[in-house]
Design an enzyme around this catalytic site. Sequence first.
Site, short mmCIF file in Angstrom:
data_model
loop_
_atom_site.label_atom_id
_atom_site.label_comp_id
_atom_site.label_asym_id
_atom_site.label_seq_id
_atom_site.Cartn_x
_atom_site.Cartn_y
_atom_site.Cartn_z
N ARG A 79 -26.50 34.91 84.73
CA ARG A 79 -25.12 35.38 84.54
C ARG A 79 -24.79 36.36 85.65
O ARG A 79 -25.26 37.50 85.66
CB ARG A 79 -24.96 36.02 83.16
CG ARG A 79 -25.04 35.02 82.01
CD ARG A 79 -24.02 33.92 82.14
NE ARG A 79 -23.93 33.08 80.95
CZ ARG A 79 -23.15 32.01 80.87
NH1 ARG A 79 -22.41 31.64 81.91
NH2 ARG A 79 -23.09 31.30 79.75
N GLU A 112 -26.57 20.09 78.03
CA GLU A 112 -27.33 21.28 78.43
C GLU A 112 -28.78 21.24 77.97
O GLU A 112 -29.67 21.71 78.68
CB GLU A 112 -26.68 22.56 77.88
CG GLU A 112 -25.46 23.00 78.63
CD GLU A 112 -25.11 24.45 78.36
OE1 GLU A 112 -25.81 25.12 77.57
OE2 GLU A 112 -24.13 24.94 78.94
#
Length: 220
Positions: A79, A112
């Site tokens: 992130r 994912e």
Amino acid sequence: MTPTDHPGSGPVARTGGAHEFSTVSSTDVYVGKILALRADEVAMPGGGQARREVVEHYGAVAVVAVDDADQVVLVHQYRYPFGRRLWELPAGLLDVEAEPPLRTAQRELAEEAGVAAEHWELLVDVDTSPGFSDESVRVFLATGLSDVALPDAVGDEEADLVIRRFPLAEAVAMVLAGEIVNGPAVGGLLAAQAVRTGQARGRPADAPWIDRPSRFRARG
């Protein structure tokens, strides 16, 4: 006084929840691919106005996928704003036109994590940062898992994903230890534990979603 209140507004009498916070004017500051920032002038109690900066978002879904051994699927994802990788739930934006949230969750879990699920229910809706953003994330519980093929080609960040299964109790302990800090993951894992241990019940997967974002998509 908050930083965006107009100077000199001063204390006002309490309205006890009766005031209507109407928008006097609105200006776009930035419009991007997945979000927009607008600045609104809002009518405040006492007759004054205050500037409120709002980040508009598509909204998103996340999935607590629990297998027959009571293990949950987590992904380790970089992130950029935090400069590190976080343990999170499989998740994705509601950026496909007219796709129902449940279908988005099913697609993202497969893309994912390479997982499909037979049973789906709703755990929680999480308004992630209601002080400045309309982002809301719907978190599902998925059970009856089976493996499916991962896509051959993925996006830049997805190419670096690490997929791992943890015992649900261990994942909850990671939340309480500060090792899992992603908001939807925190809320979803704690809710999943409550449901799986019989302390609570999930909701239908298509239950009403009061705060589902719509303004960014309406921009076209």
